[in-house]
Design an enzyme around this catalytic site. Structure first.
Site, mmCIF file in Angstrom:
data_model
loop_
_atom_site.group_PDB
_atom_site.id
_atom_site.type_symbol
_atom_site.label_atom_id
_atom_site.label_comp_id
_atom_site.label_asym_id
_atom_site.label_seq_id
_atom_site.Cartn_x
_atom_site.Cartn_y
_atom_site.Cartn_z
ATOM 1 N N PHE A 125 0.860 -1.182 0.000
ATOM 2 C CA PHE A 125 0.000 0.000 0.000
ATOM 3 C C PHE A 125 0.901 1.239 0.000
ATOM 4 C CE2 PHE A 125 -2.906 3.119 1.848
ATOM 5 C CZ PHE A 125 -4.085 2.841 1.177
ATOM 6 N N ASP A 197 1.573 -5.270 8.401
ATOM 7 C CA ASP A 197 0.445 -4.347 8.297
ATOM 8 C C ASP A 197 -0.821 -5.194 8.120
ATOM 9 O OD1 ASP A 197 -1.567 -2.613 7.462
ATOM 10 O OD2 ASP A 197 -0.189 -1.324 6.340
ATOM 11 N N TYR A 222 -10.758 1.568 10.806
ATOM 12 C CA TYR A 222 -11.956 1.940 10.030
ATOM 13 C C TYR A 222 -12.340 0.951 8.937
ATOM 14 C CZ TYR A 222 -8.357 4.061 6.967
ATOM 15 O OH TYR A 222 -7.263 4.280 6.184
ATOM 16 N N LYS A 223 -11.566 -0.123 8.761
ATOM 17 C CA LYS A 223 -11.926 -1.103 7.731
ATOM 18 C C LYS A 223 -12.793 -2.192 8.372
ATOM 19 C CE LYS A 223 -8.135 0.262 4.810
ATOM 20 N NZ LYS A 223 -6.695 0.194 4.560
ATOM 21 N N ARG A 371 -12.857 -3.590 -7.408
ATOM 22 C CA ARG A 371 -12.582 -4.330 -6.173
ATOM 23 C C ARG A 371 -13.849 -4.455 -5.332
ATOM 24 N NH1 ARG A 371 -8.432 -2.231 -1.537
ATOM 25 N NH2 ARG A 371 -10.146 -0.741 -1.349
HETATM 26 C C1 LIG Z 1 -5.949 1.343 4.458
HETATM 27 C C2 LIG Z 1 -4.496 1.074 4.581
HETATM 28 C C3 LIG Z 1 -3.648 1.977 5.237
HETATM 29 C C4 LIG Z 1 -4.199 3.279 5.762
HETATM 30 O O1 LIG Z 1 -3.276 4.016 6.482
HETATM 31 P P1 LIG Z 1 -3.759 5.264 7.360
HETATM 32 O O2 LIG Z 1 -2.511 5.984 7.644
HETATM 33 O O3 LIG Z 1 -4.386 4.698 8.606
HETATM 34 O O4 LIG Z 1 -4.731 6.060 6.557
HETATM 35 C C5 LIG Z 1 -2.313 1.633 5.372
HETATM 36 N N1 LIG Z 1 -1.832 0.462 4.879
HETATM 37 C C6 LIG Z 1 -2.624 -0.428 4.243
HETATM 38 C C7 LIG Z 1 -2.063 -1.723 3.744
HETATM 39 C C8 LIG Z 1 -3.974 -0.135 4.051
HETATM 40 O O5 LIG Z 1 -4.756 -0.996 3.397
#
Ligand SMILES: *Cc1c(COP(=O)(O)O)cnc(C)c1O
Length: 412
Positions: A125, A197, A222-223, A371
């Site tokens: 990500f 992560d 939040y997911k 997705r």
């Molecule tokens: C959604 C997501 C994030 C989000 O990071 P924030 O800093 O909390 O906005 C980070 N890494 C991955 C792999 C994600 O899917």
């Protein structure tokens, strides 16, 4: 051939079906984006109301003591711990994944003096890579470099210069699950640390951080944890590391005694040392209430339903004309993917937008991915059927080719 009778039976026999009533879901809509923003738990509405009116409104600053605000990062962390296979005292709720990764990357780098490589995958990500790039820039070229490799090359790339591996358990685009236990063991054998992560795995599939001997992890509120937009994230740090680390964002909430107002920073013991500034109580209250929805269910039951939802989607595509235009980008084997499916399509962005107009929320990811995410707490088998029927209607009408979709929204 799967028909509506099959679907009705599946929903009737679903042992998690009753959990849907714990969420507010807009009438007539199908929500397949809980992997980006979980739906609203009814309990969160009430909790935030109470926190606003009774706590903030009536009790004001006394609430830090009388309503336990000051201990919320630990308390919420402890609610998350059993979902990710962590024994007590190793998880704390705070900040965002991005900020937490910075703390952990810097910490890990300091724990491995002489080693300067941060190893990750190119398809991680982006924020994860960006945070590593920011740290590398701060450390200077001789102090730290980020190396990005392909998923298939991770093991072969771990050498004696790697201080830490930073990997996403589930790939955000393809849904591919990396073997946590094997990679962690290989990293340790080479003297490196690992940060996982869990953004796309916490709260939807079994994660065994302690059993896999993981060093550090981060995850998202939040997911799949349904904590609301911008909900605080969390950090896991194995107990064995607590006494020999120093994270760089040394804010007062991570001080051993914040209210001593000591001019010198002395880190707290245990997980509190990962805190930085004042916790966002309203947001944390919503997440805390959302987590209560999950206390009486097993991750294995969630995983079983998540796989069944994904397989149903795949099979419904296969039995109709969608099979001619949608190509599965995620692993075929459901054991190798998280709770999402990625489909390649030439007009994926238009497809997603036209589908949203028909009441089905999914999302688009570069370059050509439609997705869909499955949240077994509230996604029903009927939802999948409806979603497929509406997708067929979109394609039949050509709505996805509308000129309006040439222009993309800021958030895709
Ligand atoms: C959604 C997501 C994030 C989000 O990071 P924030 O800093 O909390 O906005 C980070 N890494 C991955 C792999 C994600 O899917």
């Amino acid at each position: 051939m799967i028909d509506t009778a099959t679907i009705t039976a599946m929903d009737k026999e679903d042992p998690l079906a009753h959990k849907r009533a714990a969420f507010y879901l807009p009438a007539g809509k199908v929500y397949l984006d809980g992997n980006s923003l979980g739906a609203l738990p009814l309990a969160a509405i009430e909790r935030v109301q109470t926190t606003l009116q009774q706590q903030w409104g009536e009790d004001l600053i006394n609430s830090w003591n009388s309503h336990g605000w000051i201990d919320m990062p630990q308390a919420v962390g402890e609610k998350i711990a059993p979902l990710i296979g962590a024994a007590t005292g190793q998880v704390i709720c705070c900040d965002s994944i991005s900020v937490n990764l910075f703390k952990l990357l810097a910490t890990a780098l300091q724990m491995r003096p002489g080693r300067t490589t941060l190893l990750s995958v190119a398809d991680n990500f982006p924020t994860d890579l960006y945070m590593a790039q920011g740290l590398a820039a701060l450390q200077g070229e001789t102090g730290c470099q980020l190396q990005q490799v392909n998923e298939a090359d991770i093991l072969a790339s771990i050498d004696e210069n790697v201080a830490v591996l930073m990997l996403s358990h589930v790939n955000f685009r393809s849904g591919y699950i990396l073997p946590m236990q094997d990679i962690t063991a290989a990293a340790h054998a080479a003297g490196a640390l690992v940060i996982w992560d869990l953004a796309h795995s916490a709260g939807v599939l079994p994660v065994e951080l302690d059993a896999c001997d993981v060093d550090f992890a981060v995850g998202c509120g939040y997911k799949y944890l349904n904590g609301g937009p911008g909900a605080p994230a969390f950090i896991y740090a194995a107990t064995r590391h607590h006494d020999n680390i120093q994270q760089p964002l040394s804010g007062w909430m991570g001080h051993r005694n914040p209210f001593a107002f000591d001019p010198m920073y002395v880190p707290a013991q245990g997980m509190q040392q990962f805190l930085c500034g004042t916790p966002p109580i309203l947001a944390m209250a919503a997440l805390d209430a959302a987590l209560d929805v999950m206390t009486d269910i097993s991750m294995h039951a969630l995983r079983q339903k998540s796989i069944a939802l994904g397989e149903l989607f795949v099979n419904l595509v296969a039995q109709c004309e969608l099979a001619d235009t949608l190509q599965l980008y995620s692993p075929k084997d459901p054991q190798q993917r998280g709770s999402q499916l990625a489909w390649s399509h030439r007009a994926a962005y238009g497809l997603c937008q036209a589908w949203i107009e028909q009441g089905v929320t999914a999302d688009f990811r570069e370059p050509d991915i439609l997705r869909v995410g499955f949240s077994p707490l509230y996604t029903s088998y009927g939802d999948i059927w409806d979603a497929i029927e509406r997708l067929r209607a979109v394609i039949a009408s050509g709505a996805h080719l509308d000129a309006r979709w040439q222009q993309r929204h800021k958030v895709t």
